[in-house]
Scaffold this motif. Structure first.
Motif, short mmCIF file in Angstrom:
data_model
loop_
_atom_site.label_atom_id
_atom_site.label_comp_id
_atom_site.label_asym_id
_atom_site.label_seq_id
_atom_site.Cartn_x
_atom_site.Cartn_y
_atom_site.Cartn_z
N ALA A 64 0.83 -1.13 -0.05
CA ALA A 64 0.10 -0.11 0.01
C ALA A 64 0.83 1.26 0.14
O ALA A 64 0.56 2.26 -0.48
N ASP A 65 1.98 1.18 0.42
CA ASP A 65 2.91 2.45 0.41
C ASP A 65 3.83 2.15 -0.63
O ASP A 65 5.11 2.97 -0.37
N GLY A 66 3.69 1.44 -1.77
CA GLY A 66 4.71 1.38 -2.63
C GLY A 66 4.77 2.70 -3.46
O GLY A 66 4.12 3.63 -3.13
N ILE A 67 5.80 2.56 -4.44
CA ILE A 67 5.90 3.79 -5.17
C ILE A 67 5.27 4.04 -6.41
O ILE A 67 4.71 2.84 -6.96
N GLU A 68 4.92 5.13 -7.02
CA GLU A 68 4.29 5.38 -8.18
C GLU A 68 5.16 4.95 -9.16
O GLU A 68 6.20 4.93 -9.31
N LEU A 69 4.36 4.27 -10.44
CA LEU A 69 5.09 3.79 -11.62
C LEU A 69 4.62 4.94 -12.67
O LEU A 69 3.46 5.26 -12.60
N PRO A 70 5.44 4.85 -13.69
CA PRO A 70 5.02 5.64 -14.78
C PRO A 70 3.85 5.34 -15.76
O PRO A 70 3.77 4.04 -15.60
N PRO A 71 3.21 5.99 -16.26
CA PRO A 71 1.72 5.62 -17.17
C PRO A 71 2.06 4.38 -17.71
O PRO A 71 1.23 3.35 -18.02
N PRO A 72 3.11 4.38 -18.50
CA PRO A 72 3.36 3.16 -19.64
C PRO A 72 3.02 1.63 -18.91
O PRO A 72 2.83 0.68 -19.59
N PHE A 73 3.52 1.63 -17.61
CA PHE A 73 3.41 0.27 -16.93
C PHE A 73 1.80 -0.25 -16.57
O PHE A 73 1.93 -1.20 -16.57
N ALA A 74 0.94 0.75 -17.01
CA ALA A 74 -0.41 0.47 -16.91
C ALA A 74 -0.61 -0.67 -17.79
O ALA A 74 -1.55 -1.69 -17.63
N ARG A 76 1.02 -3.27 -18.68
CA ARG A 76 1.58 -4.50 -18.17
C ARG A 76 1.05 -4.96 -17.01
O ARG A 76 0.49 -6.20 -16.82
N TYR A 77 0.47 -3.85 -16.27
CA TYR A 77 0.05 -4.24 -14.76
C TYR A 77 -1.66 -4.00 -14.69
O TYR A 77 -2.26 -4.42 -13.93
N GLY A 78 -2.11 -3.39 -15.62
CA GLY A 78 -3.33 -3.16 -15.69
C GLY A 78 -4.03 -1.87 -15.21
O GLY A 78 -4.74 -1.31 -15.42
N THR A 79 -3.46 -1.59 -14.09
CA THR A 79 -3.42 -0.30 -13.20
C THR A 79 -1.91 0.06 -12.77
O THR A 79 -1.13 -0.71 -12.51
N GLU A 81 -1.99 2.27 -10.05
CA GLU A 81 -2.65 2.67 -8.56
C GLU A 81 -1.70 2.00 -7.55
O GLU A 81 -1.83 0.50 -7.43
N VAL A 82 -1.19 2.58 -6.91
CA VAL A 82 -0.18 2.01 -5.51
C VAL A 82 -1.02 1.24 -4.69
O VAL A 82 -2.21 1.32 -4.39
N GLY A 83 -0.73 0.10 -4.34
CA GLY A 83 -1.46 -0.77 -3.63
C GLY A 83 -2.48 -1.80 -4.19
O GLY A 83 -3.01 -2.72 -3.65
N ARG A 84 -2.87 -1.57 -5.68
CA ARG A 84 -3.91 -2.17 -6.31
C ARG A 84 -3.12 -2.91 -7.46
O ARG A 84 -4.09 -3.73 -8.16
N ARG A 85 -2.11 -2.78 -7.95
CA ARG A 85 -1.52 -3.22 -9.22
C ARG A 85 -1.07 -4.49 -9.14
O ARG A 85 -0.94 -5.22 -10.04
N GLY A 86 -0.91 -5.16 -8.00
CA GLY A 86 -0.36 -6.46 -7.72
C GLY A 86 0.85 -6.85 -8.54
O GLY A 86 1.54 -6.24 -9.11
N GLY A 87 0.62 -8.12 -9.06
CA GLY A 87 1.43 -8.71 -10.13
C GLY A 87 1.04 -8.68 -11.46
O GLY A 87 0.35 -7.81 -11.59
N LEU A 88 1.75 -9.49 -12.30
CA LEU A 88 0.85 -9.57 -13.61
C LEU A 88 -0.40 -9.80 -13.69
O LEU A 88 -0.87 -10.88 -13.02
N PRO A 89 -1.13 -9.21 -14.67
CA PRO A 89 -2.61 -9.56 -14.53
C PRO A 89 -3.01 -11.15 -14.83
O PRO A 89 -2.35 -11.48 -15.93
N CYS A 90 -3.82 -11.50 -14.01
CA CYS A 90 -4.49 -13.08 -14.47
C CYS A 90 -5.82 -12.92 -14.06
O CYS A 90 -6.35 -12.18 -12.99
#
Length: 100
Positions: A64-74, A76-79, A81-90
């Motif tokens: 929940a206190d992770g770092i923000e990622l640049p928009p292009p990572f969305a 890969r991860y689906g989102t 949003e810190v605390g919600r992006r989890g791992g690779l989407p499945c």
């Protein structure tokens, strides 16, 4: 571009220099934890021993206190949003141990 290739070459030279590089050999029972978005890391080729194959588990965490990622990572991860992006989407939330 040629300029980008030069930049990547310079990054590789720094990352593989004896001054900055750390080599390690993981032994049975060892545990390694890296933050892939903050640590430049590399793995050498690995070949399993057919008689004693390794058991490797990878875990993608997003605290929940992770770092923000640049928009292009969305993509890969689906989102991003810190605390919600989890791992690779499945589609499943759990993975049976046999699948690892």
């Amino acid at each position: 571009t040629a300029e980008q290739e030069l930049a990547l070459d310079a990054l590789e030279a720094k990352a593989t220099s004896d001054h900055l590089r750390v080599d390690m050999m993981l032994e049975p029972g060892d545990f390694q934890l890296l933050h892939s978005h903050q640590t430049l890391h590399f793995r050498s080729e690995f070949r399993d021993d057919p008689e004693k194959p390794r058991h490797l588990l990878r875990l993608w965490m997003c605290p929940a206190d992770g770092i923000e990622l640049p928009p292009p990572f969305a993509r890969r991860y689906g989102t991003i949003e810190v605390g919600r992006r989890g791992g690779l989407p499945c589609k499943r939330h759990t993975v049976p141990l046999e699948a690892c």
